[in-house]
Design an enzyme around this catalytic site. Sequence first.
Site, PDB file in Angstrom:
ATOM      1  N   SER A 220       4.729   6.135   1.231  1.00  0.00           N
ATOM      2  CA  SER A 220       4.587   6.597   2.607  1.00  0.00           C
ATOM      3  C   SER A 220       5.155   7.990   2.753  1.00  0.00           C
ATOM      4  CB  SER A 220       5.330   5.651   3.558  1.00  0.00           C
ATOM      5  OG  SER A 220       5.364   6.175   4.863  1.00  0.00           O
TER       6      SER A 220
ATOM      7  N   TYR B  28      13.325   2.311   6.639  1.00  0.00           N
ATOM      8  CA  TYR B  28      12.057   2.235   5.900  1.00  0.00           C
ATOM      9  C   TYR B  28      11.871   3.489   5.043  1.00  0.00           C
ATOM     10  CZ  TYR B  28       6.975   2.390   5.224  1.00  0.00           C
ATOM     11  OH  TYR B  28       5.713   2.488   4.696  1.00  0.00           O
TER      12      TYR B  28
END
Length: 187
Positions: free
Chosen positions: A150, A163
Amino acid sequence: MKDSLGSVQSVLVLGGGSEIALATVRELVARRATTVVLAARRPDALDTEVKELRDLAGGRPNVTIEAVPFEADDLDTHDAFVDGVFDRFGDFDVVLVAFGVLGEQRRAERDGAAAVEIARVNYLDPVGVAVPVSNRLRAQGHGTIVVLSSVAGERARRSNFVYGSTKAGLDAFFQGLGDALVGTGAS
């Protein structure tokens, strides 16, 4: 092994229900991939996807598309899983690591166990399975590990720093693993 035109013939997807991974696999099947293994916690939930991929293969001979059980969060089973799937299906050209969780940032900021769970799923579990996968790719002398990460791993943001930090660690590990594979035929 890739065919004479360089097309991927076999792919193992760890996190077989990932939409991004499934879109990737659809393209590979359309380009003549003959072996697709979708590894997921609940392989029976992928019956529709398996049928769709088989239909996409259009009845080509010697095509194998299956879903198999894989417990990403059980590190003690990763070595046996990897050996079993490689022994059963043969060499893989691509192993796609496609599992992870976003988690709840607000909860993770206040609950250490929730933060650790996000880190385990997004970092420790992929590392735990990548080591035996890389050993098998080294042994077969070819193959590529592809990791879905990501942009959140590029820079910590207030809205999802737990995250993002796991993805940063994931990226660093797999970049280093790629370097360690140089000269082995695997990448």
